[in-house]
Design a protein around this motif. Structure first.
Motif, short mmCIF file in Angstrom:
data_model
loop_
_atom_site.label_atom_id
_atom_site.label_comp_id
_atom_site.label_asym_id
_atom_site.label_seq_id
_atom_site.Cartn_x
_atom_site.Cartn_y
_atom_site.Cartn_z
N ILE A 128 58.56 61.05 -23.76
CA ILE A 128 59.33 60.06 -23.02
C ILE A 128 60.35 59.39 -23.93
CG2 ILE A 128 59.14 57.78 -21.96
CD1 ILE A 128 58.17 59.61 -20.02
N GLY A 129 59.92 59.02 -25.14
CA GLY A 129 60.83 58.38 -26.08
C GLY A 129 62.02 59.26 -26.39
N ILE B 185 63.31 61.63 -24.56
CA ILE B 185 64.24 61.70 -23.41
C ILE B 185 65.04 60.41 -23.32
CG2 ILE B 185 64.41 61.91 -20.91
CD1 ILE B 185 61.96 63.61 -20.88
N ALA B 186 64.36 59.29 -23.58
CA ALA B 186 65.06 57.99 -23.51
C ALA B 186 66.21 57.94 -24.50
CB ALA B 186 64.08 56.85 -23.77
N ILE B 187 66.06 58.61 -25.68
CA ILE B 187 67.13 58.63 -26.67
C ILE B 187 68.40 59.24 -26.05
CG2 ILE B 187 67.86 59.60 -28.89
CD1 ILE B 187 65.69 57.59 -29.22
N GLU C 256 69.24 59.25 -22.89
CA GLU C 256 69.80 58.29 -21.93
C GLU C 256 70.54 57.17 -22.65
OE1 GLU C 256 69.84 60.00 -18.91
OE2 GLU C 256 69.92 57.90 -18.33
N VAL C 257 69.90 56.64 -23.71
CA VAL C 257 70.50 55.50 -24.41
C VAL C 257 71.82 55.91 -25.06
CG1 VAL C 257 70.23 53.93 -26.35
CG2 VAL C 257 68.35 54.28 -24.79
N LEU D 62 74.45 56.29 -22.36
CA LEU D 62 74.90 55.01 -21.82
C LEU D 62 75.78 54.27 -22.83
CD1 LEU D 62 71.56 53.95 -20.13
CD2 LEU D 62 73.72 54.34 -18.95
N LEU D 63 75.38 54.31 -24.10
CA LEU D 63 76.18 53.61 -25.12
C LEU D 63 77.55 54.24 -25.24
CD1 LEU D 63 73.58 52.89 -27.95
CD2 LEU D 63 74.65 51.28 -26.38
N SER E 49 79.67 53.36 -22.26
CA SER E 49 80.11 51.97 -22.09
C SER E 49 81.00 51.50 -23.24
CB SER E 49 78.90 51.04 -21.95
OG SER E 49 78.07 51.15 -23.06
N ILE F 58 70.94 66.05 -19.19
CA ILE F 58 69.48 66.17 -19.21
C ILE F 58 69.09 67.64 -19.03
CG2 ILE F 58 69.20 65.70 -16.72
CD1 ILE F 58 66.86 64.23 -19.24
#
Lengths: 286, 329
Positions: free
Chosen positions: B121-122, B124-126, B128-129, B132-133, B136, B244
């Motif tokens: 999970i961590g 995959i979250a990397i 996404e983060v 997003l960064l 933005s 993804i």
């Protein structure tokens, strides 16, 4: 925008997030499977509710049980036919398998339903109370989300199936020795996870437009809520959901809406390292 | 006759010979003058390099890492931004490689403390983060509008050949690194961690350092091919670079070929890209579902990958059938 409004928005959003995540958390907690299908189950529920409303004129509240049952059957079948065969395999295998199944479901949905954003518009106006402005459909959505989450809590605590699920989560071998058919409980649990996703999708379609492009983002919310609240418990998902709703609401106000989701994810990574059991630690699912 | 010849060769030599032949074939594709073929060869080389990279952390170490797309995407963006600021092509690629390696080493220090599901999970979250960064931080990365990358000089054919040789270069380096790791201390330590991390720690394997090394190796080459990819396509955006789908596809390729081996990821990436190309061309609408079907098939029927299939059994069966046919006649 003032503070009470931000809090109200956060709570409404948080209740919806809790409802999204609780099924995912249940499956992870009991089967030890990261269910990549969860986002697609939510969208499937939303689409079914929309089509029942648009073509048959049925209100989402009326079709919710039917939609939930359809998605339950799909979840039960997928677990029984596929996931059960590898349920004890390492996470790499189970995650990849559910992702493969998700690609198939996603493709079916985009072909048959197309990716157009769809929303059930109820036109019930809005309320204003002490300077806090809130559309009524969101309030109904929040109420339904909390009701569904509460129902799951009751089922887990008071029904035979619920107790059996909790028993399997606590100790699989001991549960099997007590005469619980573990594989059947796994399939039912996965079905319930899907059911909660389908129901959450129905609620979501009343409040926000749903489209297949959102599957990943719903899945992401489920990840974050699970990690924040702690795995495999209804109160955990509720706390995590409300926390994420409030965090996103405040972060959107402070840093701008485009950063709200980033803050949620960063917080999740931080929590993973500091307190991987979440705000409410892992105990039995009750 | 055939089996006698095979018996006299050192173990695995046939595999390496076939692998060398395959890479030579990829390298020869510009000779055909068919840009479509060259494009496929580029894709195969690129995914082979990434699958080999993933193999360090996922195959040898057994950590379910899904952060490939973060490394690839960062490589794309660092390479593109460096080139836009006047850095020459190769310097930009090198910078992207170094940046991604440093990023992975620092990240590994933190994220490798997680295990199993939480690590998955961590990681995959990397993705996404980072996505997003990047989307933005509009002033530097162009945000959701994406970024134009300076085009490479030369005719389309020459550019494609140049990209192909760059990708093949990365592939060869990654392959060599895999062989070196496999035979060295690092590979031994990683295999120990795979089998039992606590026991490995007890007998004196510096698990933290070994895991960080594997994680960094799994990022390094993704950064390079990301930067090359950005120069090749000339335009990048966050959704495409940090996809993804990519982050799952690369592990699937390694699993398809045979994780934890040197040839497996190359084989898996080649087969996967060719299958994908075939399905894109013939079943455009159902492309995603078919790939999902391949994944499901892979999990159930090829759990050890293509390399683990006992091909000799097929050969023996065919021989027996032929003998039976002769006897009947």
């Amino acid at each position: 925008m003032d503070i009470p409004q931000i809090i109200a928005n956060g709570i409404v959003l948080g209740a919806l997030y809790a409802c999204i995540a609780v099924g995912f958390s249940l499956v992870w907690g009991v089967l030890n499977v990261i269910n990549m299908l969860h986002g697609s189950f939510i969208i499937l529920g939303g689409y079914l509710a929309y089509f029942a409303w648009a073509h048959l004129g049925l209100y989402p509240i009326l079709v919710l049980p039917v939609v939930a049952l359809i998605v339950f059957a799909l979840g039960y079948l997928l677990q029984y036919l596929f996931i059960n065969k590898v349920v004890t395999a390492p996470v790499l295998t189970t995650l990849t398998l559910t992702f493969g199944l998700d690609m198939i479901l996603y493709n079916l949905m985009t072909v048959y339903f197309t990716a157009t954003p769809r929303r059930v518009t109820l036109d019930v106006g809005s309320l204003e109370l002490a300077g806090v402005f809130m559309p009524v459909d969101r309030l109904i959505g929040m109420g339904l989300a909390l009701l569904l989450t509460g129902l799951l809590y009751l089922v887990m605590r008071a029904s035979t199936i619920g107790r059996a699920i909790v028993a399997v989560r606590m100790d699989r071998q001991a549960a099997a020795l007590m005469g619980i058919r573990v594989n059947r409980i796994y399939a039912i649990t996965f079905g319930i996870g899907a059911l909660m996703a389908g129901a959450a999708g129905t609620v979501f379609a009343m409040v926000f437009p749903v489209t297949t492009n959102l599957t990943g983002s719903f899945l992401g919310k489920a990840f974050v809520v699970c990690v924040i609240g702690g795995l495999g418990s209804v109160p955990g998902a509720l706390v995590g959901g409300l926390a994420l709703g409030l965090i996103e609401s405040f972060a959107g106000f402070l840093f701008g809406p485009q950063h709200a989701i980033t803050v949620g994810f960063l917080l999740m990574l931080l929590l993973l390292l500091v307190r991987p059991t979440g705000l409410i630690g892992v105990k039995g699912y009750e | 006759m055939t089996s006698g010849l095979l018996g006299r060769l050192p173990a695995g030599a046939l595999g390496y010979a076939l692998c060398a032949l395959w890479i030579a074939l990829l390298a020869a594709s510009p000779l055909t003058g068919d840009n479509y073929l060259v494009r496929i060869a580029v894709m195969i080389s690129m995914f082979s390099a990434m699958a080999l990279s993933w193999n360090f952390i996922g195959g040898f170490t057994g950590y379910p890492s899904f952060s490939t797309a973060a490394f690839f995407g960062l490589g794309c963006y660092v390479g593109a931004i460096a080139q836009r600021n006047g850095l020459p092509l190769f310097a930009a690629w090198a910078l992207a490689t170094l940046f991604v390696a440093a990023f992975a080493a620092l990240l590994g220090l933190i994220i490798l403390r997680l295990k199993g599901h939480y690590f998955a999970i961590g990681s995959i979250a990397i993705v996404e983060v980072t996505r997003l960064l990047v989307s933005s931080w509009g002033s530097v990365t162009g945000g959701g509008d994406g970024l134009n990358v300076p085009l490479m000089q030369g005719s389309p054919g020459a550019v494609a050949a140049q990209v192909l040789y760059a990708m093949l270069g990365v592939l060869l380096v990654a392959f060599a690194a895999t062989l070196a790791v496999q035979r060295g201390r690092l590979g031994f330590g990683l295999r120990c961690i795979h089998q039992n991390e606590d026991a490995a720690d007890m007998v004196g394997v510096d698990t933290t350092r070994f895991k960080i090394a594997a994680y960094t190796l799994s990022a390094l080459f993704c950064g390079t091919v990301g930067a090359i990819y950005a120069s090749w396509v000339g335009y990048i955006d966050p959704t495409d670079s940090f996809s993804i789908l990519l982050t799952i596809k690369v592990p699937v390729m390694a699993l398809l070929g045979g994780p934890g081996t040197a040839i497996g990821p190359v084989l898996g990436a080649g087969v996967f890209v060719l299958l994908e190309e075939f399905f894109w061309a013939n079943f455009l609408q159902w492309n995603r579902a078919i790939l999902g079907g391949i994944i499901v098939f892979l999990i159930f029927f090829l759990p050890g990958g293509l390399l683990k299939i006992d091909y000799r059994r097929f050969y023996r069966r065919a021989a027996e059938r032929r003998a039976a046919g002769k006897a009947a006649a």
